[in-house]
Scaffold this active site. Structure first.
Site: not given
Ligand code: SAH
Length: 209
Positions: A60-61
């Site tokens: 994920s970011q």
């Protein structure tokens, strides 16, 4: 720039974007994200975006990891469940903020790589479990905090049942193309935060494969 300097720069970016919890910023500043991405992407590890980790999945970011962790608000004594272990990055961040973390990953190759990585990097309070976590992991329930790191149409009932009455679940809830970060408290209260895009939770409590 050394990776420590790159990490410090990422922490500043997250602060500018509204992440305020010092414990979480410190944890992001300590976990070497370049070790959680494929080697050929190591030079992009401190950009604030999601990256492919193989098998069609993503790490994920960093902003989303930080934000979900902020909404989860793990306490030092907490027993935490993460569904969708992926690279193990989110689990490593949680391990610095809680007592221990059970991280369930359904894809065997990712689960094996995750377990090897967290062991090698010394996150001794993370346990990786291979299998479908869409109904949780009853063997180690109840949990003080549950983080679902994959998109689900709703919070699976089996998972909700494994959350302590004083606990909370944070998950991206909605259809496959966009979801809302949702906080479901043990007392039934529900809050909603920003819109995100996650890969699907696959299994009985998620989407069909
Ligand atoms: N938290 C991860 C990112 C997760 S991406 C990180 O920090 O890198 C979402 C992950 O959820 C994928 O690895 C996918 O294989 C996994 N997943 C999807 N459905 C699942 C299920 N039912 N049980 C466990 N893991 C699941």
């Amino acid at each position: 720039m050394t990776s420590e300097e790159r990490r410090a720069r990422l922490v500043r970016t997250l602060e500018l974007n509204g992440i305020w919890d010092r414990r979480i910023l410190d944890a992001i500043g300590r976990v070497p994200r370049e070790r959680f991405v494929p080697e050929h992407l190591a030079n992009e590890a401190y950009e604030d975006r999601a990256l492919p980790i193989g098998d069609g999945q993503t790490i994920s970011q960093p902003y989303v990891v930080a934000r979900m962790t902020e909404l989860l608000d793990p306490q030092p004594g907490d027993h935490v469940l993460e569904v969708g272990g992926g690279s193990g990055y989110q689990a490593a961040i949680l391990s610095l903020l809680a007592r221990d973390v059970v991280s369930v990953e359904r894809r065997p190759s990712l689960a094996d790589a995750e377990a090897a990585r967290v062991a090698e990097l010394g996150y001794a309070n993370v346990r990786v479990v291979k299998g479908d976590g869409s109904q949780g992991h009853a063997a180690a329930a109840p949990y003080d905090r549950i983080l679902i790191a994959a998109a689900a149409p709703s919070i699976p009932a089996g998972l909700a049942a494994q959350c302590a009455p004083t606990g909370r679940i944070v998950a991206p809830i909605g259809p496959r193309d966009a979801q809302v970060l949702t906080i479901q408290h043990g007392d039934g209260r529900v809050e909603r935060a920003e819109v995100v895009q996650f890969v699907p939770l696959v299994g009985s409590g998620g989407f069909p494969e």
